[in-house]
Design a protein around this motif. Structure first.
Motif, short mmCIF file in Angstrom:
data_model
loop_
_atom_site.label_atom_id
_atom_site.label_comp_id
_atom_site.label_asym_id
_atom_site.label_seq_id
_atom_site.Cartn_x
_atom_site.Cartn_y
_atom_site.Cartn_z
N MET A 31 -5.74 1.52 49.06
CA MET A 31 -6.38 0.24 48.68
C MET A 31 -6.95 0.37 47.27
N PRO A 32 -6.33 -0.26 46.29
CA PRO A 32 -6.82 -0.10 44.92
C PRO A 32 -8.15 -0.82 44.72
N GLY A 33 -9.03 -0.20 43.93
CA GLY A 33 -10.32 -0.82 43.62
C GLY A 33 -10.17 -1.79 42.46
N PRO A 34 -11.30 -2.39 42.08
CA PRO A 34 -11.26 -3.33 40.95
C PRO A 34 -10.97 -2.60 39.64
N LYS A 35 -10.36 -3.30 38.71
CA LYS A 35 -10.05 -2.69 37.42
C LYS A 35 -11.32 -2.56 36.57
N ILE A 36 -11.59 -1.34 36.12
CA ILE A 36 -12.83 -1.08 35.39
C ILE A 36 -12.54 -0.65 33.96
N GLY A 37 -13.31 -1.19 33.03
CA GLY A 37 -13.25 -0.74 31.64
C GLY A 37 -14.55 -0.04 31.28
N VAL A 38 -14.44 1.14 30.60
CA VAL A 38 -15.65 1.88 30.22
C VAL A 38 -15.74 1.93 28.69
N TYR A 39 -16.94 1.65 28.17
CA TYR A 39 -17.14 1.60 26.73
C TYR A 39 -18.26 2.54 26.33
N VAL A 40 -17.93 3.55 25.58
CA VAL A 40 -18.89 4.60 25.21
C VAL A 40 -19.33 4.36 23.76
N CYS A 41 -20.63 4.27 23.58
CA CYS A 41 -21.19 3.94 22.25
C CYS A 41 -21.70 5.20 21.57
N HIS A 42 -21.38 5.37 20.29
CA HIS A 42 -21.90 6.51 19.52
C HIS A 42 -23.34 6.27 19.09
N CYS A 43 -23.69 5.00 18.98
CA CYS A 43 -24.96 4.58 18.38
C CYS A 43 -25.14 5.32 17.05
N GLY A 44 -24.18 5.17 16.16
CA GLY A 44 -24.20 5.92 14.91
C GLY A 44 -24.11 7.39 15.26
N SER A 45 -25.17 8.13 14.90
CA SER A 45 -25.19 9.54 15.28
C SER A 45 -26.19 9.78 16.42
N ASN A 46 -26.89 8.73 16.84
CA ASN A 46 -27.95 8.90 17.84
C ASN A 46 -27.45 9.52 19.13
N ILE A 47 -26.25 9.11 19.55
CA ILE A 47 -25.68 9.68 20.76
C ILE A 47 -24.62 10.72 20.38
N ALA A 48 -23.81 10.37 19.39
CA ALA A 48 -22.66 11.22 19.07
C ALA A 48 -23.06 12.63 18.63
N ASP A 49 -24.29 12.77 18.05
CA ASP A 49 -24.74 14.10 17.63
C ASP A 49 -24.93 15.05 18.79
N LYS A 50 -25.29 14.51 19.95
CA LYS A 50 -25.62 15.37 21.08
C LYS A 50 -24.56 15.36 22.18
N VAL A 51 -23.79 14.28 22.23
CA VAL A 51 -22.83 14.15 23.33
C VAL A 51 -21.41 14.15 22.74
N ASP A 52 -20.54 14.92 23.35
CA ASP A 52 -19.16 14.98 22.89
C ASP A 52 -18.47 13.68 23.28
N MET A 53 -18.28 12.80 22.29
CA MET A 53 -17.78 11.45 22.55
C MET A 53 -16.35 11.46 23.09
N ASP A 54 -15.51 12.32 22.51
CA ASP A 54 -14.11 12.37 22.95
C ASP A 54 -14.04 12.80 24.41
N ALA A 55 -14.82 13.86 24.72
CA ALA A 55 -14.79 14.38 26.08
C ALA A 55 -15.30 13.33 27.06
N LEU A 56 -16.34 12.62 26.67
CA LEU A 56 -16.91 11.62 27.58
C LEU A 56 -15.93 10.48 27.82
N ARG A 57 -15.29 10.04 26.72
CA ARG A 57 -14.32 8.94 26.85
C ARG A 57 -13.16 9.35 27.75
N ASP A 58 -12.66 10.57 27.53
CA ASP A 58 -11.53 11.03 28.33
C ASP A 58 -11.95 11.20 29.79
#
Lengths: 196, 651, 169, 314
Positions: free
Chosen positions: B1-28
Motif C-alpha cells: 500500500m503506497p503512502g502519500p507522495k512526500i517532498g522534502v526541502y532542506v534549507c542551508h540558511c546561508g551558512s547557519n545550517i550548512a556549516d554544521k550539517v552535511d547538506m548533501d548527506a541530509l538531502r540524500d
C-alpha cells in the motif's frame, strides 16, 4: 638619548601576545576561570585598602594577565599587598574572586620569588608542618632567620610586652598529637603535586 | 500500500545550517526515506525562489505532503504553509524539522549535528505521512483595545489607536497618567522639558472621545483569547465624584494631613487628598484612605466642607468594570533599582546620596526645591559626583546594561553646571551614547568647564568622620590612579528593573518573562511587541530598559499590532482541536473534568462525551488521559506523535 | 600541577555510546526556550531530540513508554512554569501524571532518573541547556538502557505501535 | 530590605552535623579556637567560652585540631590550604555537631575549604585523596557558625537581654567586625555593613556608636611584611572611632585586636596622634554584662587597658 627614548614608550608587538597559556595556568587555580570577563572597571582597586601602595593596581594586573604579561605580573608587588579582605571580590561586577586570583599569583610566584612575603608564608607553613599549629615565637624566629636576624632585636620590645601580657609563649611549643598526620598530609600533597 | 507522495526541502540558511550539517548527506538521506519522491536542498528556502521550488514540485510531482527542514516553525511555519496553499496543497499537510535553533546552533560537532538533523527529518516525514487536511475557521473580533499602564508608551499607543477611529480603554494604577516620564526634568539630547512634551499628549488622551481613561484602576482578571478577551477591571474609589469635581484644588489646600509624596520620590510632601502633580490627568484628586483622618477617626471632613461643587464622596466604593477586548497592550513600565541594598553606596545612610529620579525632581521647576539643585540642608553643592551603572552591568544585581544612564548622567552633569557652581565628577565605565544626536550632545557637555569624566566604576561612598563630607572612591583606570574625591552630593544613576509585580502581571496576561525579569517578546529583533500570547502586545520599559524615543516607538508599534487585530474584524481559530470518535468512547467521563475550558460535555442519550469545538483550544490534555483512545487531537494525534518519537529514536 | 579539565560538550572523538534522550516539549514555553538556547548558541549533546506538542498536558504515558521502547535512554518532558500554562492548567495535569509515569517505569525496571519533568519558560534558554547537559551526564553515568528496552519490547501489552509509522519498518 | 544575594546562601540540606537546635534548648557546638586564641587572644578564648556557657551554649573544643593554614597557606600551596582545614572538618563530621569558630581568619579559611567540599571542582576529589592518606574522610561540607552569629541568631537578643545583670549604660562602643566575618558572603551578615555585633552590644545596654568603617580591613598579617601602610589603615580606623566619640572598640577577630591595640603606640608616634582607645573582644563585654567576674574578663590584658571604662559597672 636613544636609549631614553626607547624606555619612554615600549611598543608591544602584536605577535608578542601569548595570553592563552598564562590564562590556562591561572584557570587551574580556584576562581581563575573567569578572568577573561574582567571589564576593567577598577572597583577592585578602589575597594582595596592597600592598593595605593601597589606599583600596579589590581585592575591593571588583570589587564596584564589578559595580555599575557606573565613575567611582569609575577614581578609586580601587587599580590603581596593583598590582605584577603575580599572587598574587591564581593563588589566585582563580573563575579571574579580577585582575592583568589591574588592567592594563585602568589602560589605561582612562591616557586621562584624570594622576598619578605614569601619568607613569611614559607616560615608559617614550616611552623605548622612541625607543630600542627602556629606559634608566634617559632614563626618569628624562622622568619627572622630567613630574612634579617637583626630584626629580632627590633621586634624585641613588642615581644617582651606581649610576654608580659600573657599573649605570647616563649617556651618551645609542644606539637599536637596528630603532628605526624600533618607531616604526612604535607608529604602527600607534595607527592600529588609533584606527580601531576 | 503506497503512502502519500512526500517532498522534502532542506534549507542551508546561508551558512547557519550548512556549516554544521552535511547538506548533501541530509538531502540524500531524506530522498531514501519511504514515500519521499523528491528531496532538494537550497540556500534559502524562505526566499521566493525557495518557495517556488515547493510550489513547482507540488504540481510536477503531485506532492501530497511537504516537509521543510530549516529554522524553527516559530519563525517560518506561516511562510511555508502559505507557499503550500498557493501551490495548491492544504497548508496543514506541511511539517517542519527544526534543524537550526535545535540542531546546527546547539551542537558542537558536525557528525553529531548531521546525525541529529537526519533524525529530525525522519521524524517530520513520519508525521507528515499521517497528516490530514484541515480548514481554518474564524470568529468575529471585539473592536476595542485594552491598554494597561498609562506611561508614555501606553499614552502613545492609545492615541494612535484612537486617532485611527478605534476604541481604547487606558487603565492606570496611579491617580494620574504620565508614568515615570512625568517626573523628569529636561530630556536628553534636546533638553526640552518632559512636561512640555508630555502634557499635551496626556491632555489629548483625556479629551479623545475614543479613549476611556480609567485611572486609579487595576486589571483584576483576564480570560478568553485574541479577539475576545474578557477583562475585569477594578476602579478604586477616589472618594471624589469625578463628574462633579472641577479640579479647583481647594480640598488639597485645606486638608490638614501631610505625608511624603511618592511622586517626589519621598522628598516633598502631599496632602491626604491630593493630585500627585500639578499637570495631573485627570486633574481630580483622590483620597488616600490610609492617611486620611476621616477614615481613621470618623472626624475631620474638611475637604467635604470646602469643596465648592460638593464632589467629595467618603462612601464611594470600588467599581468593577467587565469588558470585552479584541487586543491588549501591556505597557506597565519599570521600577528603579533600590540602591539601599548595596551598602557601599551609602544610599539611605548619607543625606546627600540621591538617585537619578530624585535629582530629576530637584531639578524640576515644579519639584520640592522649585528647580534648585540643593543639598539636604538647603545649601548649594560645591562638588557633585555622578555614578553610572548602579545596579546594572553588575552580576551581583543585574547583568544587563540599563541603556539610559550614560545619557542621563551627561544630562545631569550639564544641569548641575547650569544651576550651580559645583564641580562635576562623572564616573563611567563605558560611555554609551548610541542614539540620534546623543554623541553630539555628549560632545557639547564634555566641552563644558569643570565637568570631569573619569573612567572607573564608583566603588564606594564614605563619609569623612571628621569633616562630615562625602568621599567617592574610584580608580581612574586610564591613569591607573586610585582617587578619593571629596564631594557633597552623589547622584546614583540606578538601573531600570522589572516591576516588583511583574510575575503576577505576566501570569494575568499569559505572557512570559526573560531571564532578566522583563516581559518576553516573541522575537528579540523581529517581533519586539508581540508575545507568545496572541493578541497581547508589550510596549516600553516593561519589555527592557529603554529611553523615551524607543519607548514611544514601541507604543506606536504596539498600536499597529493591536489595530491589525481589530481592523481585520475576525481571527482565525486553529482547527487543531479535539474530536471524539464516538464508536470508541466508553463513556467513562474521565476527560470532562480535565478540560480547562469546559469544552467537553456528556451526551446522556448516546452515552458518549461530546467536544464543543468552539470552546476547545487544542491543548490535548483530554486525549492524554483517554483510556480508550476515543479522544483525538487533530494535527497532534497519537499516531502522529508516536511516529515522530519513532523517528527521532531510530538511527 | 596543571589541572586536566575535560572540555564541556565532548569535543573530538566522543564516547562510543551517545545517550539518546527524547524531549517532549510544549509549544509555548519549553519549545520556545529550546529555540532561545539555539539563538544564544548554547551547546548540548546531539543525542537530545525534541518532539513538539501544544501542551505538556498532551503527554500520555504511552509516549514515554514508546520512547524507551524505541531505544531512548532518557525522556525529558518540558512545560510552562506553574501558573504560566498557555492553557491555564495543563501543566498541573502533567505534574499529577508524573507519579503515574514514574510508577510505570518502575514496573519495567527503568531507573526513575531516566525520566524528568522540567518547567522551562520561553525565556529560559540557559536553563534548558543546563537541564539537557545535566540529564545527559546523569544518563551517561547510568549507562545504556539496553536489556530493559528488550523487556519493554516483549511486554507489548500497550499499543505502542504507530500504525503505518515507519512504513516497511 | 535584605540583599537577595545573601538569601539562601549556605545550603542547610545535606550538611553533616547540622541539627537545628530547638529554641530555648541547650546548644552544643564543636569549637575551633584556632592558634591565636591559644596565644595572643587568650582573653577572647576564655570569655567566648564562659559567656556562651552563661547563655546556655556549650563550646566543646575540637580535640587535637590543627592550624587552619590562614592566608599564609592559601598563598603558599592551594591544595594544602584546603587539606589542612579539611582535616579539622573531617574530625568535626565525626563528632557530628555543627562547628563554632570565633576567629574571623579561621572562619573564612574553614569556610573556604567547606565550599570546596560542596562544589564539583576537581579540588574536592584531591582534598579527599589527601585526607585518605592520613586515614580521614570528608564527604560533604559541615555546618560552620561564627560565635557572634550563634549569639545573635541562635541565642537571640531576648535571651541575652534577659540574662544581662550589669547594663553597660553610657559605655560608647564602636563595633568593628573586620573583613573576614563579613566577606566573602556567608550565611549571615551583610558583606558591607553587618549589624549583628551592633545588636548584641546594644542588648548589653551599651551605646553603640555609628561606625562606617566597621568592615574595613585592618591589614591582618601584613603588619609583619607591609608595616607602613598597615599602620596607616589602622590609624584611619582609630580616627573614625574617635570622631564618633567611642570610648572603646569592640572586635571579633584576634588580628584586628592585635593590630589596633598592640600597634596603637606605634601609630601614635608615627602619625603624631594621641589615641588611647582600648580594643576589646565583644565577648569580654558580653561576659561582663552577664555578671561574670570582672577579673576573668581580661580587661587589663590589652596594651590599652579597658579597665577604667568598665570598673564603674562592676
Amino acid at each position: 638619548m636613544e636609549q631614553a627614548e626607547a624606555k619612554a614608550m615600549e611598543v608591544i608587538r602584536q605577535d608578542a601576545f601569548d595570553a592563552a597559556a598564562f590564562l590556562d595556568e591561572l584557570a587551574s587555580y580556584p576562581s581563575g576561570e573567569n578572568i577573561r570577563s574582567c571589564m576593567q572597571c577598577g572597583v577592585c582597586t578602589a575597594s582595596c585598602p592597600l592598593s595605593s601602595k601597589m606599583t600596579e593596581t589590581p585592575r591593571k594586573i588583570m589587564e596584564m594577565i589578559k595580555t599575557g604579561m606573565r613575567n611582569e605580573v609575577l614581578a609586580s608587588d601587587t599580590m603581596w599587598y593583598c590582605a584577603s579582605c575580599y572587598a574587591c571580590t564581593v563588589r566585582c561586577p563580573q563575579g571574579i574572586s580577585m582575592a583568589e586570583v591574588m592567592y594563585a599569583l602568589r602560589t605561582i610566584a612562591m616557586k621562584t620569588a624570594r622576598n619578605l612575603s614569601t619568607s613569611f608564608y614559607q616560615s608559617f607553613s614550616d611552623t605548622v608542618r612541625r607543630y600542627g599549629r602556629m606559634h608566634e615565637s617559632d614563626l618569628m624566629i624562622r622568619f627572622a632567620l630567613r630574612t634579617n636576624p637583626l630584626s629580632l632585636l627590633k621586634m624585641g620590645p613588642l615581644g617582651v610586652r606581649m610576654l608580659m601580657k600573657g599573649k605570647m609563649n616563649l617556651m618551645p611549643p609542644s606539637a599536637i598529637r596528630g603532628a605526624k598526620e600533618i607531616a604526612r598530609l604535607y608529604d602527600k600533597v607534595a607527592e600529588m603535586e609533584g606527580g601531576a | 500500500m503506497p503512502g502519500p507522495k512526500i517532498g522534502v526541502y532542506v534549507c542551508h540558511c546561508g551558512s547557519n545550517i550548512a556549516d554544521k550539517v552535511d547538506m548533501d548527506a541530509l538531502r540524500d538521506f531524506a530522498g531514501e526515506l519511504p514515500d519521499v519522491v523528491v528531496s532538494r536542498d537550497y540556500k534559502y528556502m524562505c526566499s521566493d525562489p525557495g518557495q517556488d521550488l515547493i510550489k513547482a514540485d507540488i504540481k510536477e510531482y503531485g506532492l501530497e505532503r511537504v516537509v521543510v527542514a530549516s529554522c524553527s516553525p516559530r519563525m517560518h511555519e506561516p511562510t511555508f504553509k502559505r507557499a503550500c496553499e498557493v501551490g495548491g496543497l492544504n497548508p496543514y499537510l506541511m511539517e517542519m524539522a527544526n534543524i537550526r535553533e535545535q540542531c546546527s546552533w546547539v551542537t558542537v560537532d558536525r557528525g553529531g549535528a548531521t546525525r541529529k538533523a537526519k533524525a529530525l527529518v525522519r521524524s517530520a516525514v513520519n508525521k507528515a505521512r499521517l497528516l490530514e487536511p484541515l480548514e481554518d475557521k474564524s470568529v468575529p473580533v471585539d473592536p476595542k483595545t485594552l491598554i494597561v499602564g498609562g506611561g508614555i508608551a501606553g499614552i502613545e499607543a492609545a492615541l494612535k489607536i484612537a486617532e485611527a477611529g478605534y476604541k481604547v480603554y487606558l487603565v492606570e494604577r496611579e491617580p494620574s497618567i504620565g508614568g515615570q516620564m512625568a517626573k523628569l526634568d529636561k530630556t536628553f539630547p534636546t533638553l526640552d522639558c518632559a512636561a512640555c512634551i508630555l502634557t499635551p499628549k496626556m491632555v489629548s488622551a483625556a479629551q479623545n472621545p475614543n479613549i476611556t481613561l480609567l485611572t486609579y484602576a487595576e486589571v483584576e482578571d483576564v480570560s478568553g483569547y485574541v479577539g475576545n478577551f474578557e477583562v475585569t477591571i477594578r476602579k478604586r474609589a477616589r472618594g471624589v465624584d469625578e463628574k462633579l469635581c472641577n479640579g479647583c484644588g481647594t480640598c488639597q489646600e485645606k486638608c490638614p494631613i501631610k505625608v511624603p509624596n511618592e511622586f517626589e520620590e519621598g522628598m516633598g510632601l502631599r496632602k491626604a487628598i491630593y493630585t500627585p502633580f500639578p499637570q495631573a490627568v485627570p486633574n481630580k484628586p483622590v483620597i488616600d484612605r490610609e492617611n486620611c483622618t476621616y477614615y481613621k477617626t470618623g472626624k475631620c471632613r474638611v475637604c467635604e466642607r470646602v469643596c465648592p461643587p460638593q464632589a467629595v464622596r467618603f462612601d464611594q466604593e470600588d467599581e468593577i468594570i467587565k469588558e470585552r477586548f479584541g487586543a491588549i497592550i501591556v505597557s506597565t513600565g519599570y521600577q528603579p533599582f533600590d540602591p539601599s541594598v548595596g551598602k557601599q553606596w551609602g544610599f539611605g545612610r548619607y543625606d546627600n546620596v540621591i538617585t537619578g529620579l530624585q535629582f530629576e525632581r530637584l531639578s524640576n521647576a515644579s519639584g520640592p526645591t522649585g528647580g534648585k539643585v540643593l543639598l539636604k540642608d538647603g545649601t548649594e553643592p560645591k562638588a557633585v559626583a555622578i555614578l553610572h551603572c548602579v545596579g546594572s552591568r553588575d552580576k551581583n544585581y543585574n547583568e544587563y546594561c540599563s541603556r539610559i544612564c550614560c545619557m542621563t548622567s551627561v544630562k545631569f552633569a550639564h544641569l548641575v553646571r547650569e544651576k550651580t557652581g559645583a564641580k562635576v565628577y562623572d564616573l563611567y565605565m563605558d560611555m554609551r551614547t548610541f542614539g540620534k544626536q546623543y554623541e553630539e550632545f555628549y560632545n557639547r557637555v564634555v566641552a563644558e568647564r569643570d565637568i570631569y569624566f573619569i573612567r572607573g566604576k564608583g566603588a564606594e561612598i564614605m563619609e569623612d568622620p571628621v569633616s562630615g563630607g562625602l568621599l567617592v572612591r574610584v580608580e581612574d583606570t586610564l591613569l591607573g590612579v586610585f582617587r578619593e574625591i571629596p564631594v557633597d552630593m552623589v547622584v546614583l544613576n540606578v538601573a531600570m528593573c522589572p516591576r516588583p509585580d511583574a510575575q503576577e502581571v505576566a501570569q494575568k496576561f499569559g505572557i512570559q518573562r526573560s531571564a532578566d525579569g522583563f516581559f518576553l517578546e516573541y522575537h528579540l529583533k523581529l517581533e519586539p511587541m508581540k508575545t507568545a500570547n496572541e493578541g497581547v502586545f508589550i510596549a516600553g520599559t516593561c519589555q527592557a530598559p529603554k529611553d523615551i524615543p524607543d519607548t514611544v516607538g514601541q507604543g506606536a508599534g504596539a498600536a499597529a499590532e493591536a489595530l491589525k487585530v481589530v481592523l481585520l474584524g475576525k481571527v482565525t481559530v486553529t482547527p487543531t482541536t479535539a474530536e471524539i470518535r464516538e464508536t470508541l468512547c466508553s463513556g467513562c467521563r474521565m476527560c470532562i473534568p480535565l478540560c480547562p475550558y469546559t469544552a467537553i460535555s456528556f451526551n446522556e442519550a448516546k452515552g458518549v462525551a461530546v467536544v464543543n469545538e468552539a470552546l476547545c483550544k487544542g491543548c490535548g490534555t483530554c486525549a492524554a488521559s483517554c483510556p480508550s483512545g476515543a479522544l483525538r487531537v487533530r494535527h497532534f494525534d497519537n499516531r502522529q506523535l508516536l511516529s515522530q518519537i519513532e523517528g527521532v529514536c531510530a538511527e | 600541577m596543571t589541572e586536566n579539565v575535560t572540555a564541556k560538550g565532548g569535543q573530538g572523538g566522543g564516547p562510543a555510546w551517545e545517550p539518546k534522550v527524547v524531549a517532549i516539549f510544549c509549544n509555548w514555553c519549553s519549545y520556545t526556550g529550546a529555540d532561545l538556547a539555539g539563538i544564544s548558541r548554547l551547546k548540548y549533546p546531539a543525542g537530545l531530540r525534541i518532539v513538539r506538542v501544544m501542551c505538556s498536558g498532551r503527554v500520555s504515558p504511552a509516549f514515554v513508554l514508546k520512547a524507551f521502547h524505541e531505544g531512548a535512554d532518557g525522556v525529558l518532558v518540558g512545560g510552562c512554569h506553574p501558573g504560566d500554562c498557555h492553557y491555564l492548567e495543563g501543566n498541573y495535569k502533567t505534574l499529577k501524571r508524573k507519579l503515574v509515569f514514574e510508577r510505570l517505569l518502575e514496573q519495567f525496571g527503568i531507573e526513575k532518573t531516566r525520566f524528568r519533568l522540567e518547567w522551562i519558560s520561553g525565556g529560559e534558554g540557559d536553563k534548558f541547556a543546563r537541564v539537557a547537559n545535566e540529564l545527559i551526564k546523569e544518563i551517561e553515568a547510568l549507562g545504556p538502557l539496553g536489556s530493559v528496552a528488550e523487556r519493554l519490547r516483549q511486554a507489548d501489552g500497550l499499543s505502542l505501535r504507530a500504525e503505518g509509522g515507519a512504513g516497511s519498518a | 530590605m535584605t540583599d537577595a544575594r545573601t538569601k539562601g546562601a549556605g545550603p542547610k540540606a545535606g550538611l553533616e552535623g547540622g541539627t537545628e537546635p530547638e529554641a530555648g534548648a541547650a546548644l552544643k557546638y564543636s569549637f575551633f579556637p584556632g592558634c591565636s586564641l591559644h596565644s595572643t587572644a587568650r582573653e577572647y578564648h576564655e570569655t567566648a567560652v564562659k559567656s556562651m556557657a552563661a547563655l546556655g551554649v556549650e563550646l566543646e573544643e575540637l580535640e587535637d585540631w590543627n592550624c587552619c593554614g590562614a592566608t599564609a597557606l592559601s598563598s603558599a600551596d592551594t591544595l594544602l590550604s584546603y587539606a589542612l582545614p579539611a582535616r579539622n572538618l573531617a574530625m568535626v563530621a565525626e563528632v557530628g555537631r555543627p562547628l563554632a569558630v570565633a576567629c574571623n581568619s579561621c572562619f573564612v579559611t574553614l569556610n573556604r575549604a567547606n565550599a570546596v567540599m560542596a562544589s564539583d571542582t576537581p579540588w574536592r576529589k584531591k582534598v579527599q585523596e589527601a585526607l585518605a592518606a592520613i586515614g580521614r574522610r570528608l564527604t560533604r561540607p559541615v555546618e560552620i557558625r561564627h560565635t557572634l552569629h550563634i549569639l545573635r541568631h541562635e541565642v537571640g537578643l531576648d535571651r541575652l537581654r534577659e540574662k544581662v545583670t550589669r547594663r553597660l549604660e553610657g559605655l560608647k562602643v564602636a563595633p568593628y567586625y573586620g573583613c573576614q566575618i563579613a566577606r566573602p558572603r556567608h550565611q549571615w551578615g551583610d558583606p558591607e555593613l553587618p549589624v549583628e555585633m551592633d545588636e548584641v552590644l546594644a542588648a548589653t545596654g551599651a551605646e553603640v556608636v555609628r561606625y562606617d568603617r566597621k568592615t574595613k580591613c585592618c591589614g591582618g598579617a601584613l603588619m609583619t611584611t607591609k608595616e607602613d601602610i598597615v599602620l596607616s589603615i589602622n590609624e584611619e580606623l582609630l580616627r573614625e572611632a574617635k570622631a564618633r566619640g567611642a570610648d572603646i572598640i569592640a572586635v571579633c577577630c584576634p588580628m584586628c585586636q592585635m593590630n589596633l591595640d598592640a600597634y596603637q603606640g606605634k601609630i601614635n608616634s608615627r602619625f603624631g596622634t594621641d589615641y588611647s582607645i582600648p580594643i576589646v573582644y565583644y565577648t569580654q563585654l558580653v561576659g561582663f554584662a552577664l555578671g561574670l567576674d570582672e577579673a576573668e574578663m581580661g580587661f587589663s590584658r590589652g596594651f590599652v587597658p579597658a579597665t577604667k571604662y568598665l570598673r564603674k559597672y562592676a
